[in-house]
Design a protein around this motif. Structure first.
Motif, mmCIF file in Angstrom:
data_model
loop_
_atom_site.group_PDB
_atom_site.id
_atom_site.type_symbol
_atom_site.label_atom_id
_atom_site.label_comp_id
_atom_site.label_asym_id
_atom_site.label_seq_id
_atom_site.Cartn_x
_atom_site.Cartn_y
_atom_site.Cartn_z
ATOM 1 N N SER A 151 13.213 -24.776 41.557
ATOM 2 C CA SER A 151 14.122 -24.814 42.702
ATOM 3 C C SER A 151 15.541 -24.473 42.262
ATOM 4 O O SER A 151 15.916 -24.639 41.092
ATOM 5 C CB SER A 151 14.101 -26.193 43.367
ATOM 6 O OG SER A 151 14.739 -27.142 42.533
ATOM 7 N N ARG A 152 16.319 -24.001 43.178
ATOM 8 C CA ARG A 152 17.697 -23.606 42.876
ATOM 9 C C ARG A 152 18.482 -24.778 42.288
ATOM 10 O O ARG A 152 19.204 -24.618 41.299
ATOM 11 C CB ARG A 152 18.374 -23.076 44.144
ATOM 12 C CG ARG A 152 19.798 -22.597 43.897
ATOM 13 C CD ARG A 152 20.344 -21.857 45.083
ATOM 14 N NE ARG A 152 19.673 -20.559 45.106
ATOM 15 C CZ ARG A 152 19.389 -19.891 46.215
ATOM 16 N NH1 ARG A 152 19.697 -20.370 47.379
ATOM 17 N NH2 ARG A 152 18.789 -18.722 46.157
ATOM 18 N N ASN A 153 18.353 -25.967 42.870
ATOM 19 C CA ASN A 153 19.088 -27.131 42.369
ATOM 20 C C ASN A 153 18.721 -27.446 40.926
ATOM 21 O O ASN A 153 19.590 -27.730 40.100
ATOM 22 C CB ASN A 153 18.822 -28.362 43.246
ATOM 23 C CG ASN A 153 19.433 -28.239 44.616
ATOM 24 O OD1 ASN A 153 20.286 -27.395 44.858
ATOM 25 N ND2 ASN A 153 18.990 -29.076 45.522
ATOM 26 N N TYR A 156 20.159 -24.767 38.518
ATOM 27 C CA TYR A 156 21.580 -24.982 38.239
ATOM 28 C C TYR A 156 21.791 -26.191 37.324
ATOM 29 O O TYR A 156 22.685 -26.190 36.482
ATOM 30 C CB TYR A 156 22.375 -25.142 39.533
ATOM 31 C CG TYR A 156 22.531 -23.840 40.298
ATOM 32 C CD1 TYR A 156 22.697 -22.622 39.636
ATOM 33 C CD2 TYR A 156 22.500 -23.818 41.678
ATOM 34 C CE1 TYR A 156 22.840 -21.432 40.328
ATOM 35 C CE2 TYR A 156 22.636 -22.624 42.380
ATOM 36 C CZ TYR A 156 22.805 -21.445 41.703
ATOM 37 O OH TYR A 156 22.941 -20.270 42.380
ATOM 38 N N GLN A 157 20.964 -27.196 37.477
ATOM 39 C CA GLN A 157 21.038 -28.354 36.586
ATOM 40 C C GLN A 157 20.733 -27.933 35.146
ATOM 41 O O GLN A 157 21.422 -28.332 34.207
ATOM 42 C CB GLN A 157 20.058 -29.425 37.057
ATOM 43 C CG GLN A 157 20.129 -30.705 36.288
ATOM 44 C CD GLN A 157 19.181 -31.757 36.875
ATOM 45 O OE1 GLN A 157 18.183 -31.432 37.518
ATOM 46 N NE2 GLN A 157 19.503 -33.012 36.640
#
Length: 167
Positions: A151-153, A156-157
């Protein structure tokens, strides 16, 4: 640090990953002929759609994911006597969470899918970019050659963690 030492440091995480895999049906023993196509689509966010409506029961989605196999670029739901082809938009699994474990100066990253699969990122479960519709998408191999879209989140993490390490 040698691989065997890392395995010892993170043996509890690897055991959880193995337990998740061991609870799956013995798909490698089943070899039915193709029964046909079934109107199931796994969309980009890992949602299972049957005849245009999302399957909302998490336990049913988890059951279907447990009998999912990949052959080349095609995906199938497999039972001892049936084999149904389904459609997958990007990847059949979807990573929704990541955690970092640190021990004796070493780190492990654990990813969790929406179907509760857990995977420790390593050489057998690499994170990679796969081009889809002209754009690179981050994925990880979870089990039995099944990729999961990150997932995008979570992506980025992971990027934030990488920058922390370089600082």
């Amino acid at each position: 640090m040698a691989s065997s030492q890392l395995d010892k440091l993170f043996s509890d995480l690897l055991a959880t990953q193995q337990q998740s895999t061991n609870s799956l049906p013995p798909l490698h023993l089943w070899n039915p002929s193709l029964s046909g196509d079934i109107d199931i689509v796994i969309d980009r966010e890992g949602r299972w759609i049957h005849e245009g409506a999302e399957i909302k029961r998490a336990s049913l989605v988890k059951l279907f994911a447990s009998i999912l196999v990949r052959e080349g670029d095609e995906y199938f739901l497999l039972t001892p006597i049936e084999k149904w082809r389904i459609k997958v938009a990007v990847a059949p699994l979807f990573v929704i969470a990541a955690s970092r474990e640190s021990r004796e100066g070493q780190q492990a990253i654990v990813l969790t899918t929406s179907t509760e699969d857990t995977v420790v990122v390593d050489k057998d479960h690499p994170v990679f970019l796969m081009e889809h519709s002209g754009q690179p998408l981050p994925q990880v191999i979870v089990r039995n050659d099944l990729p999961a879209l990150i997932s995008r989140n979570v992506y980025y993490q992971l990027i934030d963690w990488a920058f922390e390490e370089t600082d």
